[in-house]
Design a protein around this motif. Sequence first.
Motif, PDB file in Angstrom:
ATOM      1  N   PHE A 232       0.969  -1.092   0.043  1.00 16.27           N
ATOM      2  CA  PHE A 232       0.047  -0.211  -0.079  1.00 16.27           C
ATOM      3  C   PHE A 232       0.849   1.332  -0.087  1.00 16.27           C
ATOM      4  N   THR A 233       2.027   1.267   0.517  1.00 19.56           N
ATOM      5  CA  THR A 233       2.827   2.579   0.905  1.00 19.56           C
ATOM      6  C   THR A 233       4.034   2.481  -0.335  1.00 19.56           C
ATOM      7  N   PHE A 234       4.470   1.453  -0.736  1.00 20.49           N
ATOM      8  CA  PHE A 234       5.522   1.463  -1.560  1.00 20.49           C
ATOM      9  C   PHE A 234       5.223   1.056  -3.108  1.00 20.49           C
ATOM     10  N   THR A 235       4.632  -0.229  -3.376  1.00 24.04           N
ATOM     11  CA  THR A 235       4.437  -0.838  -4.529  1.00 24.04           C
ATOM     12  C   THR A 235       3.514  -0.013  -5.542  1.00 24.04           C
ATOM     13  N   HIS A 236       2.415   0.314  -4.635  1.00 21.56           N
ATOM     14  CA  HIS A 236       1.300   1.030  -5.822  1.00 21.56           C
ATOM     15  C   HIS A 236       1.613   2.204  -5.924  1.00 21.56           C
ATOM     16  N   PRO A 237       2.364   2.971  -5.072  1.00 25.12           N
ATOM     17  CA  PRO A 237       2.616   4.567  -5.484  1.00 25.12           C
ATOM     18  C   PRO A 237       3.775   4.528  -6.223  1.00 25.12           C
ATOM     19  N   VAL A 238       4.708   3.673  -6.241  1.00 26.18           N
ATOM     20  CA  VAL A 238       5.621   3.483  -7.275  1.00 26.18           C
ATOM     21  C   VAL A 238       5.261   3.260  -8.495  1.00 26.18           C
ATOM     22  N   MET A 239       4.384   2.202  -8.665  1.00 30.99           N
ATOM     23  CA  MET A 239       3.580   1.994  -9.920  1.00 30.99           C
ATOM     24  C   MET A 239       3.041   3.374 -10.436  1.00 30.99           C
ATOM     25  N   ARG A 240       2.286   4.049  -9.843  1.00 32.30           N
ATOM     26  CA  ARG A 240       1.626   5.424 -10.213  1.00 32.30           C
ATOM     27  C   ARG A 240       2.602   6.459 -10.903  1.00 32.30           C
ATOM     28  N   LEU A 241       3.800   6.487 -10.245  1.00 31.89           N
ATOM     29  CA  LEU A 241       4.783   7.160 -10.663  1.00 31.89           C
ATOM     30  C   LEU A 241       5.349   6.768 -11.835  1.00 31.89           C
ATOM     31  N   ILE A 242       5.790   5.552 -12.039  1.00 30.43           N
ATOM     32  CA  ILE A 242       6.593   5.103 -13.360  1.00 30.43           C
ATOM     33  C   ILE A 242       5.435   5.091 -14.375  1.00 30.43           C
ATOM     34  N   ALA A 243       4.252   4.998 -13.958  1.00 27.77           N
ATOM     35  CA  ALA A 243       3.511   4.858 -15.448  1.00 27.77           C
ATOM     36  C   ALA A 243       3.276   6.002 -16.053  1.00 27.77           C
ATOM     37  N   ARG A 244       3.877   7.344 -15.490  1.00 25.25           N
ATOM     38  CA  ARG A 244       3.874   8.680 -16.176  1.00 25.25           C
ATOM     39  C   ARG A 244       5.246   8.742 -16.719  1.00 25.25           C
ATOM     40  N   THR A 245       6.167   7.858 -16.717  1.00 30.31           N
ATOM     41  CA  THR A 245       7.631   7.971 -17.449  1.00 30.31           C
ATOM     42  C   THR A 245       7.257   7.608 -19.083  1.00 30.31           C
ATOM     43  N   ARG A 246       8.066   8.322 -19.897  1.00 28.45           N
ATOM     44  CA  ARG A 246       8.019   7.822 -21.302  1.00 28.45           C
ATOM     45  C   ARG A 246       8.371   6.296 -21.374  1.00 28.45           C
ATOM     46  N   PHE A 247       9.367   5.557 -20.474  1.00 26.64           N
ATOM     47  CA  PHE A 247       9.793   4.311 -21.038  1.00 26.64           C
ATOM     48  C   PHE A 247       8.530   3.491 -20.643  1.00 26.64           C
ATOM     49  N   PHE A 248       8.042   3.170 -19.493  1.00 30.48           N
ATOM     50  CA  PHE A 248       6.910   2.391 -19.261  1.00 30.48           C
ATOM     51  C   PHE A 248       5.518   2.808 -19.810  1.00 30.48           C
ATOM     52  N   GLY A 249       5.284   4.238 -19.844  1.00 34.31           N
ATOM     53  CA  GLY A 249       4.108   4.743 -20.305  1.00 34.31           C
ATOM     54  C   GLY A 249       3.807   4.207 -21.761  1.00 34.31           C
ATOM     55  N   SER A 250       4.993   4.369 -22.628  1.00 35.83           N
ATOM     56  CA  SER A 250       4.931   4.089 -24.031  1.00 35.83           C
ATOM     57  C   SER A 250       4.911   2.594 -24.378  1.00 35.83           C
ATOM     58  N   GLY A 251       5.056   1.653 -23.308  1.00 29.35           N
ATOM     59  CA  GLY A 251       5.225   0.202 -23.649  1.00 29.35           C
ATOM     60  C   GLY A 251       6.422  -0.193 -24.108  1.00 29.35           C
ATOM     61  N   HIS A 252       7.559   0.405 -23.895  1.00 25.13           N
ATOM     62  CA  HIS A 252       8.840  -0.121 -24.052  1.00 25.13           C
ATOM     63  C   HIS A 252       8.957  -1.658 -24.268  1.00 25.13           C
TER      64      HIS A 252
END
Length: 613
Positions: A488-508
Amino acid sequence: MASPTRRRHPARILLTLAVITVAVFGAIFAGTKLSDATWTPKLALDLEGGTQLILAPVAQDESRVTSETISQAIEVIRQRVDSSGVAEAEISSQGGSNIVVALPGRPSEETLDLVRTSAQMEFRPVLTYAAPQPTAAASASPTDGATEPSAEPTKDAPDSASDAEYYLTPAVQAQFDALDCTDPANLTGGQETADDAALVTCDPEGTLKYVLGPVEVEGSRISNASSGLQVSQSGAVTNTWAVNLEFDNAGTREFADVTGRLQGLASPQNQFAIVLDGLVISAPSLDPGVIISDGKAEITGSFTRDSATALANQLKFGALPLSFQVQSEEQISATLGSEQLEKGLIAGLIGLVLVVVYSLFQYRALGLVTVASLMIAAVLTYGVITLLSWTQGYRLSLPGVAGLIVAIGITADSFIVYFERIRDELREGRTLVAAVDRAWERARRTIIASDAVNFIAAIVLYFLAVGSVRGFAFTLGLTTLLDLLIVFTFTHPVMRLIARTRFFGSGHPLSGLDPRRLGAPESTRYVGRGRVVTGRRAEPAAPAGAEPADLDVRTSTLVATPAGAGGTIAERRAAARAAQAGTPVDADADDGPDDRPDDGSTPAARRTEGSES
């Protein structure tokens, strides 16, 4: 329309976890400077060794030494040891009579006293008392021509337990005169006297000696005991430590009868003695009119904080069914030792490495989130165990290490559930940001349900098991709670952050979240509010009246609805007018005519949003 739920920013949630981690290790650091805390958790008997005591029962009637009374004594001793904060103690029967108590590490003297002391508690009336030294009357002996003192009472029947004429026989008086309470040998306690006979004894400090009447209230009638500072009649808290007792229903009635009778007698027979293990720990007097009818009594005297706490712990769990004598006391070595601990840690490390390798192979860069989550969980688990070892006396055993190893799989399982939910959402065409939020809503319930089952199992195992098995249950339950905290305090917040990055968001392709590798429909993605973006190949030619060939664009198509249904009011009105006039409909117009060609779909069912690469 209800307002949307406000969500906390991921960075704030991560900050909460950081504060918790700093607080745990900050407390340990303060303990190392101000107390006896260490940076490593204490080890249990199987890994460190400790002290072993063998207790032999002392009973005039051998028929009292049964398997039932031994089992009851083991349970009382276990409760005493647990109350002192010592974990992972091993208490068992030897030969059906002796009791073996093995305490890990170097237990304190107070803890050893909880094991050594029988804590047989009785309430007896005081018949008489005197200075601790032998009296002159004790100098005569039968060898000097004196006759043997008579043990027979001078009357047929006693009026009450305070009847000195009946219980203070010549033999009892001679024993009382000869008793020397300044001799340490007479202050060890543990003597057994019949409940219906007089008792000649001392106080633990050797300042007085007493003759007491028969037992009127047994220690087993005590339902609870606690220690604290004494409160005066005016309600003010004093600096005197006291032990508060509460009796059960039968004990309340018996104690009320005793205090009702004693308060009308002359001193010293208006006193009742509280006898612990054969010694008078207190002998308070009762003023006229004082009757304790509510079953609550207070023991005062020369108590310190530690001695009052130790006495309360002894009495809280009732008296032992038998008196015991320490037959032997020795230091023992570890039964498993550092070699087994090393093998257990290696097994845990192998399991951790396999989980990491699987995560990187299955999820590629996304597996790094799993690795980071496991590292945070390991650090926090170590800190909490070390903190509990200092504050609560917890000790890590080999079964406890096994519980930590099992926790690796439990924690990894939570990540897999979450990540697979995200992948399912991507397969349906959603963007990564939308997929993360949507997957969390579904995975959260599954993770909570799974951890709840594990935690309930740990609780049941902890309360039903004894000894080292409880260590396994404890670490299993602890790591299950920490798993929820990390997700709840690490995994999910980190996923919300990296989802906004180009590398992960563009589906590299190396991100592990490539929609094409996950089997999502080609050139299809979800853009929210019930719309998906689809692409169509350009047609080489089109007959008159058909869509122009330059519509090689991605179009956003709403979920199909019946003609005339859905859309805004303006769109439905425009569609109605267009149907009557046979003119094209502009779905985006406010309520005016539509100059675009009608493609046959409902006005609210389709709109063109322009070219999109």
